[in-house]
Scaffold this motif. Structure first.
Motif, PDB file in Angstrom:
ATOM      1  N   TYR A  99     -35.857 146.387  21.179  1.00 26.26           N
ATOM      2  CA  TYR A  99     -34.425 146.589  20.947  1.00 26.26           C
ATOM      3  C   TYR A  99     -33.763 146.947  22.271  1.00 26.26           C
ATOM      4  CZ  TYR A  99     -30.456 147.979  17.942  1.00 26.26           C
ATOM      5  OH  TYR A  99     -29.249 148.059  17.306  1.00 26.26           O
ATOM      6  N   MET A 100     -32.736 146.194  22.676  1.00 26.51           N
ATOM      7  CA  MET A 100     -32.015 146.484  23.908  1.00 26.51           C
ATOM      8  C   MET A 100     -30.522 146.538  23.647  1.00 26.51           C
ATOM      9  SD  MET A 100     -33.900 144.351  26.913  1.00 26.51           S
ATOM     10  CE  MET A 100     -32.779 145.154  28.081  1.00 26.51           C
ATOM     11  N   ALA A 101     -29.880 147.591  24.146  1.00 34.30           N
ATOM     12  CA  ALA A 101     -28.425 147.723  24.010  1.00 34.30           C
ATOM     13  C   ALA A 101     -27.730 147.034  25.178  1.00 34.30           C
ATOM     14  CB  ALA A 101     -28.045 149.198  23.961  1.00 34.30           C
ATOM     15  N   LYS A 102     -26.598 146.398  24.889  1.00 33.91           N
ATOM     16  CA  LYS A 102     -25.761 145.816  25.945  1.00 33.91           C
ATOM     17  C   LYS A 102     -24.873 146.906  26.533  1.00 33.91           C
ATOM     18  CE  LYS A 102     -25.358 141.412  23.448  1.00 33.91           C
ATOM     19  NZ  LYS A 102     -24.428 140.503  22.771  1.00 33.91           N
ATOM     20  N   PRO A 103     -24.542 146.816  27.828  1.00 31.35           N
ATOM     21  CA  PRO A 103     -25.030 145.841  28.804  1.00 31.35           C
ATOM     22  C   PRO A 103     -26.462 146.141  29.217  1.00 31.35           C
ATOM     23  CG  PRO A 103     -23.639 147.437  29.903  1.00 31.35           C
ATOM     24  CD  PRO A 103     -23.580 147.761  28.435  1.00 31.35           C
ATOM     25  N   PHE A 104     -27.168 145.140  29.724  1.00 28.45           N
ATOM     26  CA  PHE A 104     -28.565 145.307  30.093  1.00 28.45           C
ATOM     27  C   PHE A 104     -28.828 144.608  31.421  1.00 28.45           C
ATOM     28  CE2 PHE A 104     -28.019 141.507  27.573  1.00 28.45           C
ATOM     29  CZ  PHE A 104     -28.685 140.535  28.307  1.00 28.45           C
ATOM     30  N   ARG A 105     -29.898 145.032  32.082  1.00 26.81           N
ATOM     31  CA  ARG A 105     -30.356 144.352  33.301  1.00 26.81           C
ATOM     32  C   ARG A 105     -31.302 143.228  32.892  1.00 26.81           C
ATOM     33  NH1 ARG A 105     -33.652 146.072  36.564  1.00 26.81           N
ATOM     34  NH2 ARG A 105     -34.543 147.813  35.426  1.00 26.81           N
ATOM     35  N   PHE A 106     -31.166 142.075  33.538  1.00 24.63           N
ATOM     36  CA  PHE A 106     -32.045 140.961  33.186  1.00 24.63           C
ATOM     37  C   PHE A 106     -33.505 141.308  33.425  1.00 24.63           C
ATOM     38  CE2 PHE A 106     -34.575 137.266  34.201  1.00 24.63           C
ATOM     39  CZ  PHE A 106     -34.446 136.563  33.019  1.00 24.63           C
ATOM     40  N   GLU A 107     -33.808 142.027  34.517  1.00 25.32           N
ATOM     41  CA  GLU A 107     -35.204 142.349  34.817  1.00 25.32           C
ATOM     42  C   GLU A 107     -35.832 143.164  33.694  1.00 25.32           C
ATOM     43  OE1 GLU A 107     -37.359 141.396  37.247  1.00 25.32           O
ATOM     44  OE2 GLU A 107     -35.793 139.978  37.763  1.00 25.32           O
ATOM     45  N   GLU A 108     -35.052 144.026  33.050  1.00 24.64           N
ATOM     46  CA  GLU A 108     -35.601 144.808  31.940  1.00 24.64           C
ATOM     47  C   GLU A 108     -35.868 143.907  30.739  1.00 24.64           C
ATOM     48  OE1 GLU A 108     -34.693 148.704  29.130  1.00 24.64           O
ATOM     49  OE2 GLU A 108     -33.263 148.153  30.696  1.00 24.64           O
TER      50      GLU A 108
END
Length: 219
Positions: A99-108
């Motif tokens: 699960y990732m919340a926006k905004p996010f880093r592409f590398e993550e």
């Protein structure tokens, strides 16, 4: 080569994720609504799905419920602007693998995609990146130069990791901004130049070369 299904209705984010995944060797299919996401995931033609919760027609939660009810086991990494604990729990209990919340880093995002694919990839996932006497341990988040440990901030580590994943390759400032600072980066920012200076101080001035008019390269 792993096949990634990206279900995202915002064109800018979809393009950002697609380009980044393709640049890292993945085959990518993009769909823009929940019905298309559900049908594509059912097909068995993809190894992992990056799923936005706020999709039209069917939202991401409904897509997840439908797939898991049918015992479709495709790994799913959820992307969402909803970052409350309740929504996070709902996503994970609904069958999401991450699960990732926006905004996010592409590398993550890339790291999470690789982690979910690792059991099915021959040789497993690299945990240490090396270039000469420089190494980065991706698990402990530590850098080592000529036998000594160097403390890096999260951004410095992400920038160093990007260089070590593309040794000898000229990386434009825009590429580095996109990979390390995410899709909300300011193209006019000089933050890349600032952080390259930080890395040169910590890792060695000659290690990162300026290629005039093009960008930077890890020597």
């Amino acid at each position: 080569m792993s096949r990634i299904l990206v279900a995202e209705d915002e064109p800018r984010i979809a393009s950002f994720v697609e380009k980044g995944l393709r640049a890292n060797g993945f085959t990518v299919t993009v769909v823009g609504d929940g019905l298309a996401a559900r049908d594509a995931a059912r097909s068995g033609e993809h190894d992992l799905m990056v799923l936005d919760i706020g999709l039209p027609v069917l939202d991401g939660f409904a897509v997840l419920r439908a797939l898991r009810a049918e015992r479709c086991t495709i790994p799913v990494v959820v992307l969402t602007a909803r970052d409350s604990v309740t929504d996070t729990v709902a996503g994970l209990e609904g069958g999401a693998d991450d699960y990732m919340a926006k905004p996010f880093r592409f590398e993550e995002l890339l790291a999470r995609v690789r982690l979910r694919l690792a059991p099915d990839r021959s040789g497993g996932e690299l945990t240490v990146l090396t270039a000469g006497d420089l190494s980065l341990d991706l698990r402990t988040r530590r850098a080592h130069v000529d036998g000594r440990t160097v403390d890096l901030s999260a951004r410095e580590f992400a920038l160093a990791e990007t260089f070590l994943r593309h040794p000898g390759q000229v990386l434009a400032r825009e590429q580095l901004l996109s990979h390390v600072w995410g899709y909300d980066f300011d193209p006019g920012s000089n933050v890349v130049d600032v952080y390259v200076r930080y890395l040169r101080k910590k890792l060695g001035a000659a290690r990162i070369e300026t290629v005039r008019g093009m960008g930077y390269r890890l020597v």
